[in-house]
Design an enzyme around this catalytic site. Structure first.
Site, PDB file in Angstrom:
ATOM      1  N   TYR A 112     -25.831  27.269  15.807  1.00 50.12           N
ATOM      2  CA  TYR A 112     -25.335  26.052  16.547  1.00 50.12           C
ATOM      3  C   TYR A 112     -25.824  24.972  15.833  1.00 50.12           C
ATOM      4  CZ  TYR A 112     -23.761  29.185  20.295  1.00 50.12           C
ATOM      5  OH  TYR A 112     -22.992  29.880  21.036  1.00 50.12           O
ATOM      6  N   TYR A 151     -25.898  36.086  16.845  1.00 47.95           N
ATOM      7  CA  TYR A 151     -27.142  35.464  16.624  1.00 47.95           C
ATOM      8  C   TYR A 151     -28.089  35.918  17.425  1.00 47.95           C
ATOM      9  CZ  TYR A 151     -25.624  32.444  20.639  1.00 47.95           C
ATOM     10  OH  TYR A 151     -25.452  32.001  21.680  1.00 47.95           O
ATOM     11  N   ARG A 161     -26.782  38.116  20.441  1.00 51.14           N
ATOM     12  CA  ARG A 161     -25.454  37.857  21.296  1.00 51.14           C
ATOM     13  C   ARG A 161     -24.402  38.398  20.533  1.00 51.14           C
ATOM     14  NH1 ARG A 161     -24.328  34.681  24.941  1.00 51.14           N
ATOM     15  NH2 ARG A 161     -23.135  36.612  25.441  1.00 51.14           N
ATOM     16  N   HIS A 164     -19.182  34.936  20.127  1.00 48.95           N
ATOM     17  CA  HIS A 164     -18.435  34.652  21.153  1.00 48.95           C
ATOM     18  C   HIS A 164     -18.090  33.119  20.883  1.00 48.95           C
ATOM     19  CE1 HIS A 164     -22.607  33.610  21.970  1.00 48.95           C
ATOM     20  NE2 HIS A 164     -22.254  32.736  22.403  1.00 48.95           N
ATOM     21  N   HIS A 166     -17.715  29.729  23.690  1.00 46.28           N
ATOM     22  CA  HIS A 166     -17.970  29.340  25.037  1.00 46.28           C
ATOM     23  C   HIS A 166     -16.644  28.608  25.582  1.00 46.28           C
ATOM     24  CE1 HIS A 166     -22.372  30.341  25.332  1.00 46.28           C
ATOM     25  NE2 HIS A 166     -22.259  29.834  24.002  1.00 46.28           N
TER      26      HIS A 166
HETATM   27 FE   LIG Z   1     -23.857  31.023  22.630  1.00 43.91          FE
END
Ligand SMILES: [Fe+2]
Lengths: 246, 204
Positions: A112, A151, A161, A164, A166
């Site tokens: 991110y 990640y 995770r 995905h 959001h």
């Molecule tokens: Fe996330």
């Protein structure tokens, strides 16, 4: 737009057995962030049935194109190119027009672009990771992006995770406000994830998994995933406009 | 067999996670150039009617630690008690007031702050006036489904006394968790997710 006859009825009560509970100890952060007392119910008032609505004038040309909206001129984000499209519906099955959708995601390597993010996977200089759009009169929307990578995150010693995206959604009323995540068909990390498993009903989890949609791919360019989102529905009819008590 | 209701189920919520700013307040994060400004950053302009106020506070977890990664949205009526929304059929709200604000809690201190105006009163379903209030929606890492609460105004004692929602609360000892105290033009509204002072959250 169908705003000519805006609906003002109260929303269907939220099915809280379908929604994740607040206290889900396998997702450790929820332990100290979950209210422990009962929620207090009251019938929707004008404060809950109204909500902010956004016009297409807020949108920039590339807002729905995450491959290009942060990239240098002539360059584009790295990764598997995908179209994410679908409809925003309400519980009655009707399309929700004019719904603002905001998305954010990690890059193709699972990283991110955020101050608090420390994963060793590199940033992509051409990928910011945010996008937004507004549904059309049928409730349909479309983004172009790259498939985010899975990640690792600090929860268990080795929790990952699933890939995905959001999603943040505005309907027509503040009580419809929703944030959720879209997962990808076939990802083996989905059933392992404590955040996914905060949802106890398997059908509610399946509703968040987007299938590959070959019919909507762009040949030699991008695959497609279809993701419909359902917001709370509301009663509407001649007996429902008594909210002002007059 | 009977006919099917043909209802869909509301999509399940998932946490906003720690990186909600990327999608909702990228400029706050320093990610400039994608959107001109963060939506919900400004609720008022020079021409907005009503009494200017600041609403500030923290969101505390069960250990008393402020959340530094929460996102808060508020929704309120204008000074005359009208909502700036197509679903508002009682009249036209002040075009210079959005009624909707969105702010992250500070990454270092956990403080949130809104520049807004004091809302007018709006009716309850039976026609009685509600006390002036601001609707809050709180999301963050560790919160699986956004939390709804309301802020009422500490200097509106008479209105609060007759508010239909405050009146129906069984445990009066918890009412103060919904009331922001005024100091000058600033109302402080701290939200406690757990503990003795747990804020009243609503199922709306
Ligand atoms: Fe996330």
């Amino acid at each position: 737009m169908s705003n000519l006859n805006p609906e003002t009825g109260p929303f269907f009560p939220r099915d809280r057995s379908w929604q994740p509970k607040a206290y889900t100890p396998d997702y450790k952060t929820s332990v100290v962030r979950s209210p422990q007392k009962a929620l207090i119910s009251f019938p929707n008032t004008i404060s809950e049935i109204t909500g902010p609505v956004f016009g297409h004038n807020i949108l920039g040309e590339l807002d729905h194109d995450l491959i290009c909206n942060f990239a240098k001129p002539g360059e584009s984000a790295l990764g598997e190119r995908i179209i994410v499209h679908g409809r925003v519906l309400d519980e009655r099955g009707r399309g929700v027009p004019g719904a603002l959708i905001e998305v954010w995601q990690a890059n193709a390597g699972g990283r991110y672009r955020h101050k608090n993010e420390g994963y060793i996977a590199p940033l992509d200089p051409n990928f910011g990771g945010c996008g937004r759009t507004i549904t059309n009169e049928d409730g349909a929307y479309e983004f172009r992006t790259v498939k985010p990578g899975p990640y690792p995150w600090p929860n268990g010693v080795n929790d990952w995770r699933p890939a995905h995206i959001h999603f943040s959604l505005f309907g027509a009323g503040f009580a419809q406000r929703l944030i959720t995540q879209m997962y990808f068909e076939g990802d083996p990390l989905i059933p392992l994830c404590p955040i996914v498993n905060a949802i106890s009903d398997a059908r509610a989890i399946e509703q968040l998994i987007a299938p590959l949609d070959m019919a909507n791919t762009i040949p030699m360019d991008a695959r497609a995933y279809k993701f419909d989102i359902v917001l709370r529905g509301r009663r509407s009819g001649p007996f429902e406009n008594k909210l002002e008590g007059n | 067999m009977v006919q099917s209701l043909n209802r869909l189920k509301e999509s399940a919520s998932q946490t906003a996670g720690p990186y909600v700013h990327i999608g909702c307040t990228p400029n706050f994060l320093g990610m400039a150039g994608v959107y001109p400004d963060d939506l919900g950053h400004a609720m008022v302009n020079d021409k907005t009617s009503g009494e200017r106020i600041t609403v500030t506070g923290c969101v505390f977890d069960g250990t008393g630690t402020p959340l530094k990664d929460a996102l808060i949205e508020i929704w309120q009526a204008d000074a005359n008690g009208l909502y700036n929304s197509p679903s508002e059929l009682r009249g036209s709200a002040d075009p210079n007031f959005t009624g909707w604000g969105r702010q992250p809690t500070d990454l270092e201190t956990g403080v949130f702050s809104f520049q807004t105006i004091k809302p007018g009163r709006v009716p309850f379903g039976d026609g009685r006036d509600q006390a002036p209030h601001i609707s809050f929606w709180i999301v963050a890492r560790g919160i699986n489904l956004g939390l709804n609460t309301r802020m009422y105004f500490g200097d509106e004692e008479a209105a609060n006394q007759e508010d239909p929602i405050l009146a129906r609360l069984e445990h009066k000892v918890r009412v103060p968790t919904l009331i922001a105290e005024r100091q000058g033009d600033t109302y402080t509204f701290d939200i406690h997710l757990q503990g003795e002072r747990e804020t009243i959250f609503f199922d709306i």
